[in-house]
Design a protein around this motif. Structure first.
Motif, PDB file in Angstrom:
ATOM      1  N   VAL A   1       0.949  -1.120  -0.205  1.00  0.00           N
ATOM      2  CA  VAL A   1       0.031  -0.033  -0.081  1.00  0.00           C
ATOM      3  C   VAL A   1       0.940   1.151   0.018  1.00  0.00           C
ATOM      4  CG1 VAL A   1      -1.584   1.493   1.143  1.00  0.00           C
ATOM      5  CG2 VAL A   1      -2.187  -1.178   1.130  1.00  0.00           C
ATOM      6  N   LYS A   2       1.781   1.136   0.872  1.00  0.00           N
ATOM      7  CA  LYS A   2       2.816   2.333   0.735  1.00  0.00           C
ATOM      8  C   LYS A   2       3.488   2.919  -0.441  1.00  0.00           C
ATOM      9  CE  LYS A   2       4.198   2.646   5.700  1.00  0.00           C
ATOM     10  NZ  LYS A   2       5.329   2.391   6.555  1.00  0.00           N
ATOM     11  N   SER A   3       3.696   1.579  -1.375  1.00  0.00           N
ATOM     12  CA  SER A   3       4.346   1.792  -2.614  1.00  0.00           C
ATOM     13  C   SER A   3       3.338   2.289  -3.775  1.00  0.00           C
ATOM     14  CB  SER A   3       5.024   0.483  -2.902  1.00  0.00           C
ATOM     15  OG  SER A   3       4.183  -0.398  -3.394  1.00  0.00           O
ATOM     16  N   LEU A   4       2.076   2.187  -3.570  1.00  0.00           N
ATOM     17  CA  LEU A   4       1.155   2.809  -4.602  1.00  0.00           C
ATOM     18  C   LEU A   4       1.297   4.301  -4.728  1.00  0.00           C
ATOM     19  CD1 LEU A   4      -1.949   0.492  -3.562  1.00  0.00           C
ATOM     20  CD2 LEU A   4      -0.337   0.120  -5.452  1.00  0.00           C
ATOM     21  N   ASP A   5       0.992   4.890  -5.879  1.00  0.00           N
ATOM     22  CA  ASP A   5       0.833   6.324  -6.102  1.00  0.00           C
ATOM     23  C   ASP A   5      -0.880   6.320  -5.627  1.00  0.00           C
ATOM     24  OD1 ASP A   5      -0.514   5.348  -8.171  1.00  0.00           O
ATOM     25  OD2 ASP A   5       0.266   6.538  -9.455  1.00  0.00           O
ATOM     26  N   ASP A   6      -1.090   7.681  -5.736  1.00  0.00           N
ATOM     27  CA  ASP A   6      -2.570   8.237  -5.468  1.00  0.00           C
ATOM     28  C   ASP A   6      -3.570   7.499  -6.222  1.00  0.00           C
ATOM     29  OD1 ASP A   6      -1.466   9.772  -3.352  1.00  0.00           O
ATOM     30  OD2 ASP A   6      -1.250  11.606  -4.628  1.00  0.00           O
ATOM     31  N   ASP A   7      -3.396   7.621  -7.481  1.00  0.00           N
ATOM     32  CA  ASP A   7      -4.456   6.932  -8.379  1.00  0.00           C
ATOM     33  C   ASP A   7      -4.563   5.446  -8.128  1.00  0.00           C
ATOM     34  OD1 ASP A   7      -4.707   9.500  -9.310  1.00  0.00           O
ATOM     35  OD2 ASP A   7      -3.289   9.019 -11.141  1.00  0.00           O
ATOM     36  N   ALA A   8      -3.293   4.801  -8.006  1.00  0.00           N
ATOM     37  CA  ALA A   8      -3.544   3.309  -7.767  1.00  0.00           C
ATOM     38  C   ALA A   8      -4.200   2.941  -6.204  1.00  0.00           C
ATOM     39  CB  ALA A   8      -2.161   2.632  -7.879  1.00  0.00           C
ATOM     40  N   LEU A   9      -3.783   3.964  -5.323  1.00  0.00           N
ATOM     41  CA  LEU A   9      -4.529   3.896  -3.933  1.00  0.00           C
ATOM     42  C   LEU A   9      -5.804   4.088  -3.937  1.00  0.00           C
ATOM     43  CD1 LEU A   9      -3.987   3.132  -1.136  1.00  0.00           C
ATOM     44  CD2 LEU A   9      -3.365   5.619  -0.656  1.00  0.00           C
ATOM     45  N   LEU A  10      -6.406   5.133  -4.888  1.00  0.00           N
ATOM     46  CA  LEU A  10      -7.725   5.271  -4.972  1.00  0.00           C
ATOM     47  C   LEU A  10      -8.478   4.368  -5.724  1.00  0.00           C
ATOM     48  CD1 LEU A  10     -10.205   7.467  -4.419  1.00  0.00           C
ATOM     49  CD2 LEU A  10      -9.431   8.113  -6.726  1.00  0.00           C
ATOM     50  N   ASP A  11      -7.940   3.712  -6.617  1.00  0.00           N
ATOM     51  CA  ASP A  11      -8.549   2.397  -7.332  1.00  0.00           C
ATOM     52  C   ASP A  11      -8.950   1.205  -6.074  1.00  0.00           C
ATOM     53  OD1 ASP A  11      -8.888   3.582  -9.419  1.00  0.00           O
ATOM     54  OD2 ASP A  11      -7.093   2.889 -10.483  1.00  0.00           O
ATOM     55  N   ARG A  12      -7.655   1.047  -5.634  1.00  0.00           N
ATOM     56  CA  ARG A  12      -7.706  -0.136  -4.581  1.00  0.00           C
ATOM     57  C   ARG A  12      -8.560   0.269  -3.281  1.00  0.00           C
ATOM     58  NH1 ARG A  12      -2.773  -3.562  -2.532  1.00  0.00           N
ATOM     59  NH2 ARG A  12      -4.002  -4.792  -0.612  1.00  0.00           N
ATOM     60  N   ALA A  13      -8.681   1.242  -2.936  1.00  0.00           N
ATOM     61  CA  ALA A  13      -9.657   1.750  -1.988  1.00  0.00           C
ATOM     62  C   ALA A  13     -11.165   1.408  -2.380  1.00  0.00           C
ATOM     63  CB  ALA A  13      -9.616   3.220  -1.339  1.00  0.00           C
ATOM     64  N   ASN A  14     -11.421   1.903  -3.743  1.00  0.00           N
ATOM     65  CA  ASN A  14     -12.652   1.868  -4.060  1.00  0.00           C
ATOM     66  C   ASN A  14     -13.505   0.510  -4.013  1.00  0.00           C
ATOM     67  OD1 ASN A  14     -13.038   4.371  -4.877  1.00  0.00           O
ATOM     68  ND2 ASN A  14     -12.351   4.086  -7.001  1.00  0.00           N
ATOM     69  N   LYS A  15     -12.653  -0.630  -4.119  1.00  0.00           N
ATOM     70  CA  LYS A  15     -12.983  -1.960  -3.645  1.00  0.00           C
ATOM     71  C   LYS A  15     -13.533  -2.195  -2.275  1.00  0.00           C
ATOM     72  CE  LYS A  15      -9.817  -4.540  -4.668  1.00  0.00           C
ATOM     73  NZ  LYS A  15      -8.751  -5.765  -5.126  1.00  0.00           N
ATOM     74  N   TRP A  16     -12.954  -1.343  -1.213  1.00  0.00           N
ATOM     75  CA  TRP A  16     -13.087  -1.520   0.040  1.00  0.00           C
ATOM     76  C   TRP A  16     -13.854  -0.741   0.879  1.00  0.00           C
ATOM     77  CZ3 TRP A  16     -11.952  -6.595   1.059  1.00  0.00           C
ATOM     78  CH2 TRP A  16     -10.884  -7.392   0.236  1.00  0.00           C
TER      79      TRP A  16
END
Length: 79
Positions: free
Chosen positions: A58-73
């Motif tokens: 999670v720390k290695s993700l950029d903002d867009d990738a983190l937002l995409d991942r968070a949308n699942k949860w």
């Protein structure tokens, strides 16, 4: 007299065998308890490693990738 000495010998032998059986039983119980503790410790260690791997990912993700991942949860807010 000889019968009494023989009876004492059998009694001592029976006590020795009983003592040996008790010692083997207690050793087995202690060994089993140690195996259970070791398995629990290994499970906790595996969980810690998994959590650290996810945290690093999670720390290695950029903002867009983190937002995409968070949308699942994360639930979307109403309004």
């Amino acid at each position: 007299m000889f019968a009494l000495a023989r009876l004492k010998l059998y009694a001592y032998a029976a006590i020795a065998v009983l003592g040996a059986v008790i010692m083997v039983y207690l050793k087995g119980v202690a060994s089993g308890a140690q195996k259970v503790r070791m398995k629990a410790t290994q499970r906790r260690l595996d969980d810690i490693i998994d959590a650290k791997d996810v945290e690093n990912e999670v720390k290695s993700l950029d903002d867009d990738a983190l937002l995409d991942r968070a949308n699942k949860w994360v639930r979307k807010r109403d309004g």
